[in-house]
Design a protein around this motif. Structure first.
Motif, PDB file in Angstrom:
ATOM      1  N   PHE A  13     -45.964 -26.114  18.883  1.00  0.00           N
ATOM      2  CA  PHE A  13     -46.008 -26.052  17.807  1.00  0.00           C
ATOM      3  C   PHE A  13     -47.361 -25.587  17.095  1.00  0.00           C
ATOM      4  CE2 PHE A  13     -42.494 -28.955  18.403  1.00  0.00           C
ATOM      5  CZ  PHE A  13     -41.540 -28.444  17.561  1.00  0.00           C
ATOM      6  N   VAL A  14     -48.220 -25.041  17.939  1.00  0.00           N
ATOM      7  CA  VAL A  14     -49.563 -24.414  17.394  1.00  0.00           C
ATOM      8  C   VAL A  14     -49.392 -23.174  16.644  1.00  0.00           C
ATOM      9  CG1 VAL A  14     -50.916 -25.407  19.443  1.00  0.00           C
ATOM     10  CG2 VAL A  14     -50.056 -23.159  19.541  1.00  0.00           C
ATOM     11  N   ASP A  15     -48.296 -22.461  16.941  1.00  0.00           N
ATOM     12  CA  ASP A  15     -47.811 -21.231  16.214  1.00  0.00           C
ATOM     13  C   ASP A  15     -46.827 -22.002  14.907  1.00  0.00           C
ATOM     14  OD1 ASP A  15     -46.416 -19.283  14.956  1.00  0.00           O
ATOM     15  OD2 ASP A  15     -45.369 -18.529  16.721  1.00  0.00           O
ATOM     16  N   PRO A  16     -47.381 -21.987  13.703  1.00  0.00           N
ATOM     17  CA  PRO A  16     -46.343 -22.556  12.524  1.00  0.00           C
ATOM     18  C   PRO A  16     -45.177 -21.905  12.520  1.00  0.00           C
ATOM     19  CG  PRO A  16     -48.343 -21.230  11.928  1.00  0.00           C
ATOM     20  CD  PRO A  16     -48.397 -21.375  13.181  1.00  0.00           C
ATOM     21  N   GLU A  17     -44.919 -20.673  12.836  1.00  0.00           N
ATOM     22  CA  GLU A  17     -43.696 -19.970  12.828  1.00  0.00           C
ATOM     23  C   GLU A  17     -42.581 -20.585  13.731  1.00  0.00           C
ATOM     24  OE1 GLU A  17     -44.231 -15.944  12.259  1.00  0.00           O
ATOM     25  OE2 GLU A  17     -45.576 -16.034  10.655  1.00  0.00           O
ATOM     26  N   PHE A  18     -43.147 -20.870  14.859  1.00  0.00           N
ATOM     27  CA  PHE A  18     -42.259 -21.388  16.076  1.00  0.00           C
ATOM     28  C   PHE A  18     -40.899 -22.019  15.640  1.00  0.00           C
ATOM     29  CE2 PHE A  18     -41.026 -24.554  19.042  1.00  0.00           C
ATOM     30  CZ  PHE A  18     -40.379 -23.810  19.967  1.00  0.00           C
ATOM     31  N   PRO A  19     -40.936 -23.419  14.948  1.00  0.00           N
ATOM     32  CA  PRO A  19     -39.747 -23.925  14.283  1.00  0.00           C
ATOM     33  C   PRO A  19     -38.771 -23.303  13.879  1.00  0.00           C
ATOM     34  CG  PRO A  19     -41.440 -25.209  14.035  1.00  0.00           C
ATOM     35  CD  PRO A  19     -42.253 -24.091  14.131  1.00  0.00           C
ATOM     36  N   ASP A  20     -39.131 -22.402  12.882  1.00  0.00           N
ATOM     37  CA  ASP A  20     -38.488 -21.387  11.953  1.00  0.00           C
ATOM     38  C   ASP A  20     -37.589 -20.388  12.696  1.00  0.00           C
ATOM     39  OD1 ASP A  20     -39.339 -22.889   9.882  1.00  0.00           O
ATOM     40  OD2 ASP A  20     -40.794 -21.085   8.949  1.00  0.00           O
ATOM     41  N   ARG A  21     -38.447 -19.799  13.773  1.00  0.00           N
ATOM     42  CA  ARG A  21     -38.006 -18.959  14.564  1.00  0.00           C
ATOM     43  C   ARG A  21     -36.800 -19.506  15.457  1.00  0.00           C
ATOM     44  NH1 ARG A  21     -43.231 -17.697  15.938  1.00  0.00           N
ATOM     45  NH2 ARG A  21     -42.727 -17.880  18.279  1.00  0.00           N
ATOM     46  N   THR A  27     -29.114 -20.983  15.351  1.00  0.00           N
ATOM     47  CA  THR A  27     -28.178 -20.660  14.446  1.00  0.00           C
ATOM     48  C   THR A  27     -27.473 -19.302  14.654  1.00  0.00           C
ATOM     49  OG1 THR A  27     -29.508 -22.169  12.737  1.00  0.00           O
ATOM     50  CG2 THR A  27     -27.354 -20.640  12.207  1.00  0.00           C
ATOM     51  N   GLU A  28     -28.078 -18.220  15.016  1.00  0.00           N
ATOM     52  CA  GLU A  28     -27.623 -16.983  15.059  1.00  0.00           C
ATOM     53  C   GLU A  28     -26.778 -17.139  16.502  1.00  0.00           C
ATOM     54  OE1 GLU A  28     -26.240 -13.228  14.945  1.00  0.00           O
ATOM     55  OE2 GLU A  28     -27.105 -14.226  13.344  1.00  0.00           O
ATOM     56  N   ALA A  29     -27.201 -17.866  17.466  1.00  0.00           N
ATOM     57  CA  ALA A  29     -26.509 -18.008  18.719  1.00  0.00           C
ATOM     58  C   ALA A  29     -24.996 -18.792  18.346  1.00  0.00           C
ATOM     59  CB  ALA A  29     -27.324 -18.817  19.650  1.00  0.00           C
ATOM     60  N   VAL A  30     -25.076 -19.683  17.674  1.00  0.00           N
ATOM     61  CA  VAL A  30     -24.008 -20.396  17.266  1.00  0.00           C
ATOM     62  C   VAL A  30     -23.052 -19.449  16.393  1.00  0.00           C
ATOM     63  CG1 VAL A  30     -22.976 -22.231  15.827  1.00  0.00           C
ATOM     64  CG2 VAL A  30     -25.024 -22.769  17.464  1.00  0.00           C
ATOM     65  N   SER A  31     -23.703 -18.560  15.542  1.00  0.00           N
ATOM     66  CA  SER A  31     -22.880 -17.707  14.903  1.00  0.00           C
ATOM     67  C   SER A  31     -21.946 -16.646  15.551  1.00  0.00           C
ATOM     68  CB  SER A  31     -23.614 -16.989  13.636  1.00  0.00           C
ATOM     69  OG  SER A  31     -23.992 -18.033  12.641  1.00  0.00           O
ATOM     70  N   SER A  32     -22.771 -16.102  16.665  1.00  0.00           N
ATOM     71  CA  SER A  32     -22.144 -15.129  17.556  1.00  0.00           C
ATOM     72  C   SER A  32     -21.090 -15.665  18.449  1.00  0.00           C
ATOM     73  CB  SER A  32     -23.409 -14.590  18.376  1.00  0.00           C
ATOM     74  OG  SER A  32     -23.827 -15.473  19.482  1.00  0.00           O
ATOM     75  N   VAL A  33     -21.087 -16.710  18.755  1.00  0.00           N
ATOM     76  CA  VAL A  33     -20.143 -17.617  19.623  1.00  0.00           C
ATOM     77  C   VAL A  33     -18.835 -18.185  18.790  1.00  0.00           C
ATOM     78  CG1 VAL A  33     -19.545 -19.209  21.278  1.00  0.00           C
ATOM     79  CG2 VAL A  33     -21.538 -17.926  21.411  1.00  0.00           C
ATOM     80  N   LEU A  34     -18.963 -19.031  17.704  1.00  0.00           N
ATOM     81  CA  LEU A  34     -18.220 -19.833  16.866  1.00  0.00           C
ATOM     82  C   LEU A  34     -17.869 -18.933  15.582  1.00  0.00           C
ATOM     83  CD1 LEU A  34     -19.494 -23.385  17.677  1.00  0.00           C
ATOM     84  CD2 LEU A  34     -17.593 -21.995  18.797  1.00  0.00           C
ATOM     85  N   GLY A  35     -18.767 -17.782  15.043  1.00  0.00           N
ATOM     86  CA  GLY A  35     -18.147 -17.335  13.954  1.00  0.00           C
ATOM     87  C   GLY A  35     -19.273 -17.682  12.906  1.00  0.00           C
ATOM     88  N   GLY A  39     -22.010 -21.242  11.874  1.00  0.00           N
ATOM     89  CA  GLY A  39     -23.394 -20.786  11.872  1.00  0.00           C
ATOM     90  C   GLY A  39     -23.945 -21.291  10.371  1.00  0.00           C
ATOM     91  N   ALA A  40     -23.187 -21.187   9.517  1.00  0.00           N
ATOM     92  CA  ALA A  40     -23.638 -21.720   8.077  1.00  0.00           C
ATOM     93  C   ALA A  40     -23.496 -23.215   8.015  1.00  0.00           C
ATOM     94  CB  ALA A  40     -22.629 -21.142   6.993  1.00  0.00           C
ATOM     95  N   ASP A  41     -22.749 -23.785   8.885  1.00  0.00           N
ATOM     96  CA  ASP A  41     -22.705 -25.375   8.820  1.00  0.00           C
ATOM     97  C   ASP A  41     -23.479 -25.902  10.081  1.00  0.00           C
ATOM     98  OD1 ASP A  41     -21.829 -27.661   7.806  1.00  0.00           O
ATOM     99  OD2 ASP A  41     -20.053 -27.567   8.931  1.00  0.00           O
ATOM    100  N   THR A  42     -24.409 -25.295  10.758  1.00  0.00           N
ATOM    101  CA  THR A  42     -25.117 -25.520  11.697  1.00  0.00           C
ATOM    102  C   THR A  42     -26.413 -26.408  11.601  1.00  0.00           C
ATOM    103  OG1 THR A  42     -24.063 -23.836  13.421  1.00  0.00           O
ATOM    104  CG2 THR A  42     -26.365 -24.941  14.067  1.00  0.00           C
ATOM    105  N   THR A  43     -26.410 -27.466  12.255  1.00  0.00           N
ATOM    106  CA  THR A  43     -27.721 -28.248  12.094  1.00  0.00           C
ATOM    107  C   THR A  43     -28.398 -28.156  13.204  1.00  0.00           C
ATOM    108  OG1 THR A  43     -26.773 -29.948  10.638  1.00  0.00           O
ATOM    109  CG2 THR A  43     -28.498 -30.763  11.577  1.00  0.00           C
ATOM    110  N   VAL A  44     -29.761 -28.043  13.088  1.00  0.00           N
ATOM    111  CA  VAL A  44     -30.673 -27.671  14.276  1.00  0.00           C
ATOM    112  C   VAL A  44     -31.917 -28.526  14.310  1.00  0.00           C
ATOM    113  CG1 VAL A  44     -32.153 -26.055  15.672  1.00  0.00           C
ATOM    114  CG2 VAL A  44     -30.150 -25.268  14.613  1.00  0.00           C
TER     115      VAL A  44
END
Length: 78
Positions: A13-21, A27-35, A39-44
């Motif tokens: 987390f020293v990279d402040p963009e890490f969590p966002d990335r 979320t993109e991985a979920v979308s690519s497998v499940l549609g 992805g729009a309904d995924t919680t991370v």
């Protein structure tokens, strides 16, 4: 509703963009497998864990090289 919980060493987390990335990539991985609807309904949740509280092979991960074969180049150590 997909629910993903990721635990990583907190020094990532020293990279402040890490969590966002990570949230976007997972979320993109979920979308690519499940549609896109899934992805729009995924919680991370991305959580940092102190190395001293993370064990592998019976010992805490407090030193460089404790996780053999894992690229720890982005990690920092005290």
């Amino acid at each position: 509703m997909p629910y993903l919980e990721l635990k990583v060493f907190e020094d990532r987390f020293v990279d402040p963009e890490f969590p966002d990335r990570m949230i976007a990539a997972l979320t993109e991985a979920v979308s690519s497998v499940l549609g896109p609807e899934a992805g729009a309904d995924t919680t991370v949740i991305v959580e940092g864990v102190q190395r001293a509280r993370w064990g592998h092979g019976g010992r805490p991960m407090t030193r460089p090289g404790d996780m053999k074969g894992v690229d720890e180049s982005a990690a920092t150590y005290e």
